[in-house]
Design an enzyme around this catalytic site. Structure first.
Site, PDB file in Angstrom:
ATOM      1  N   PHE A   1      -5.872  -1.118  10.940  1.00  0.00           N
ATOM      2  CA  PHE A   1      -5.115  -2.174  10.703  1.00  0.00           C
ATOM      3  C   PHE A   1      -3.764  -1.880   9.898  1.00  0.00           C
ATOM      4  O   PHE A   1      -3.803  -0.952   8.853  1.00  0.00           O
ATOM      5  CB  PHE A   1      -5.863  -3.356  10.001  1.00  0.00           C
ATOM      6  CG  PHE A   1      -7.111  -3.664  10.879  1.00  0.00           C
ATOM      7  CD1 PHE A   1      -6.954  -4.625  11.758  1.00  0.00           C
ATOM      8  CD2 PHE A   1      -8.571  -3.279  10.452  1.00  0.00           C
ATOM      9  CE1 PHE A   1      -8.123  -5.024  12.324  1.00  0.00           C
ATOM     10  CE2 PHE A   1      -9.474  -3.481  11.217  1.00  0.00           C
ATOM     11  CZ  PHE A   1      -9.459  -4.574  12.130  1.00  0.00           C
TER      12      PHE A   1
ATOM     13  N   ASP B   1       2.541  -6.882   2.352  1.00  0.00           N
ATOM     14  CA  ASP B   1       1.209  -6.330   2.692  1.00  0.00           C
ATOM     15  C   ASP B   1       1.740  -4.698   3.508  1.00  0.00           C
ATOM     16  O   ASP B   1       0.894  -4.428   4.531  1.00  0.00           O
ATOM     17  CB  ASP B   1       0.359  -6.728   3.551  1.00  0.00           C
ATOM     18  CG  ASP B   1      -0.975  -6.331   3.778  1.00  0.00           C
ATOM     19  OD1 ASP B   1      -1.359  -5.348   3.305  1.00  0.00           O
ATOM     20  OD2 ASP B   1      -2.012  -6.817   4.567  1.00  0.00           O
TER      21      ASP B   1
ATOM     22  N   HIS C   1       0.793  -1.095  -0.052  1.00  0.00           N
ATOM     23  CA  HIS C   1      -0.035  -0.008  -0.007  1.00  0.00           C
ATOM     24  C   HIS C   1       0.782   1.217   0.145  1.00  0.00           C
ATOM     25  O   HIS C   1       1.619   1.432   0.915  1.00  0.00           O
ATOM     26  CB  HIS C   1      -0.962  -0.108   1.089  1.00  0.00           C
ATOM     27  CG  HIS C   1      -1.893  -1.154   1.422  1.00  0.00           C
ATOM     28  ND1 HIS C   1      -3.070  -1.300   0.734  1.00  0.00           N
ATOM     29  CD2 HIS C   1      -1.636  -2.328   1.907  1.00  0.00           C
ATOM     30  CE1 HIS C   1      -3.554  -2.422   0.890  1.00  0.00           C
ATOM     31  NE2 HIS C   1      -2.800  -3.254   1.625  1.00  0.00           N
TER      32      HIS C   1
ATOM     33  N   ARG D   1      -0.184   4.240  -0.621  1.00  0.00           N
ATOM     34  CA  ARG D   1      -0.974   5.559   0.060  1.00  0.00           C
ATOM     35  C   ARG D   1      -1.163   6.518  -1.021  1.00  0.00           C
ATOM     36  O   ARG D   1      -1.720   7.572  -0.974  1.00  0.00           O
ATOM     37  CB  ARG D   1      -0.578   5.883   1.104  1.00  0.00           C
ATOM     38  CG  ARG D   1      -0.313   4.905   2.192  1.00  0.00           C
ATOM     39  CD  ARG D   1      -1.555   4.257   2.357  1.00  0.00           C
ATOM     40  NE  ARG D   1      -1.487   3.251   3.465  1.00  0.00           N
ATOM     41  CZ  ARG D   1      -2.415   2.337   3.766  1.00  0.00           C
ATOM     42  NH1 ARG D   1      -3.388   2.056   2.910  1.00  0.00           N
ATOM     43  NH2 ARG D   1      -2.388   1.648   5.037  1.00  0.00           N
TER      44      ARG D   1
END
Ligand SMILES: [Zn+2]
Length: 431
Positions: free
Chosen positions: A324, A306, A64, A66
């Site tokens: 999370f 992840d 990720h 962002r």
């Protein structure tokens, strides 16, 4: 002018190679792979890899970054710098950005050189518009824009008919559908794995069936549609058993496991430290044991991080309220060598397969995940014996949400080479 990587131990599962070779790089490609000292090329810079492993560049299928929309957590530039420091030459950013990456325009925006990426970017686009799980995105157009897979990661594709349509449509394009396997109808307000630790901490538990029930449903749909299902961040023994059985039955399924799930347990959540809060949650010892078996025996296809950066003010909240996710790019290799190779005796060749060869095949990246002559000169050089301490304060990520701060690890990235250029090199080995 060619560049040499000399005297390294080359591990390349694509050619079944494990031995001493010199690499000659030219024009961003592997020009030659030869017995040490046997190249006809003479002039050029030399990188001495004596005592080091030279592997096809690592590919992280699940990060990720962002951007667009949450650059206070991470940017494509900072996230890919952390990737480079972690030995990754390619990363696949998930579509749960703001806005969601459900269009060719956003996919292209992520890949634009203006973003300042330090490694290759292969976006995974949204499977449904706005990841709402109702109407499929235009997979063909997304693929043309550079997407390598589709997913609604962050949440599952819950409706049977939508998942079925996604698998069927992606199959025509030979793309996997990446599923975040969580039955959100039974995980509402849950913040960690259900079990004695959740009970003791007074936190709402998340049953392993929330994952395995979705995986089992998806395997039926994959069998029906002949589609390619890829299970993201698989974390339970039950889901792994279902994947193993489906593979034996010839269903096109692959899966990834994160370093935190093969390293940590739910019982490591001792003092409500939110850097141990992730989705899926840390599981039981029995689940972790199953993942370690799957990593050793070939059931697990890839290690993916992840990598999920969050700002300090967001993680610095009550366990129930904190978001999370943890960062993971810079600790992935060290955790893998320490746990899988040193403790569990999994051969380095298998670890290289999990980090590069398998992910490249999974998303059909031509000329990557291999050191064959003519392929892209994406290379990870690492020292499997070097011991070091990870200090999150020194992370290249904008966010510092790691549970591994201060951990002593074995196995360190020495150099990361993308398209023939060194994009990261460890201080001690800088010449
Ligand atoms: Zn996810």
């Amino acid at each position: 002018m060619p560049t040499f990587i000399k005297n390294g131990r080359v591990i390349d599962p694509s050619q079944n190679l494990d031995g001493l070779f010199d690499l000659v790089l030219a024009d961003g490609r592997i020009a030659e792979i030869v017995t040490p000292g046997k190249s006809k090329a003479t002039a050029g810079e030399t990188f001495d890899a004596k005592g080091l492993i030279v592997a096809p560049g690592f590919i992280d299928l699940h990060v990720h970054l962002r951007e667009p929309g949450q650059s206070y957590k991470e940017t494509i530039a900072t996230g890919t710098m952390a990737a480079a420091a972690g030995g990754f030459t390619s990363v696949c950013p998930m579509p749960n950005t703001s806005p969601i990456n459900d269009s060719p325009a956003i996919t292209r925006w992520m890949r634009d050189p203006e973003r300042g990426a330090h490694v290759n970017i292969f976006p995974v686009a949204a499977a449904s518009m706005g990841s709402q799980g109702e109407q499929l995105t235009d997979f063909a157009a997304l693929k043309r824009a550079g997407a390598v897979a589709v997913t609604d990661d962050g949440k599952p594709i819950l409706r049977d008919e939508i998942m079925q349509q996604a698998l069927a449509a992606a199959a025509k394009l030979k793309m996997p559908v990446v599923q975040h396997a969580e039955d959100t109808r039974i995980t509402r307000d849950a913040v960690m794995n259900s079990g004695p630790t959740a009970f003791r901490l007074g936190l709402r538990g998340w049953p392993p069936e929330a994952e395995s029930s979705i995986v089992e449903r998806d395997l039926r749909l994959a069998a029906e549609t002949k589609g390619h299902l890829h299970v993201a961040h698989l974390s339970t023994a039950a889901a792994l058993a279902a994947v193993r059985k489906a593979k034996q039955a010839g269903i096109h399924v692959t899966c990834e496991v994160t370093p935190h799930h093969f390293m940590l347990l739910d019982e490591d959540i001792t003092d409500y430290n939110t850097n141990f809060k992730m989705n899926p949650p840390l599981r039981s010892g029995q689940d972790r044991e199953a993942l370690l078996t799957g990593l050793a025996d070939g059931t697990v296809d890839c290690i993916a991080t992840d990598h999920a950066p969050h700002a300090h003010h967001e993680k610095n909240a009550e366990f129930d309220r904190a978001p999370f996710g943890i960062i993971g790019l810079e600790t992935a290799l060290g955790l893998s060598i320490s746990m899988l190779h040193v403790q569990r005796k999994i051969p380095l060749k298998r670890i290289v397969e999990l980090f590069s060869f398998n992910p490249a095949r999974l998303i059909a990246l031509e000329g990557r995940g291999t050191l064959a002559e003519g392929s892209h000169a994406d290379i990870t050089v690492f020292d499997p014996a070097e011991k070091w301490a990870f200090h999150v304060a020194h992370s290249f990520s904008k966010s510092k949400n790691s549970p591994f701060d201060g951990w002593r690890l074995q196995g360190k990235v020495v150099a990361t080479i993308v398209g023939g250029k060194i994009v990261w090199q460890s201080g001690e080995n800088r010449k």
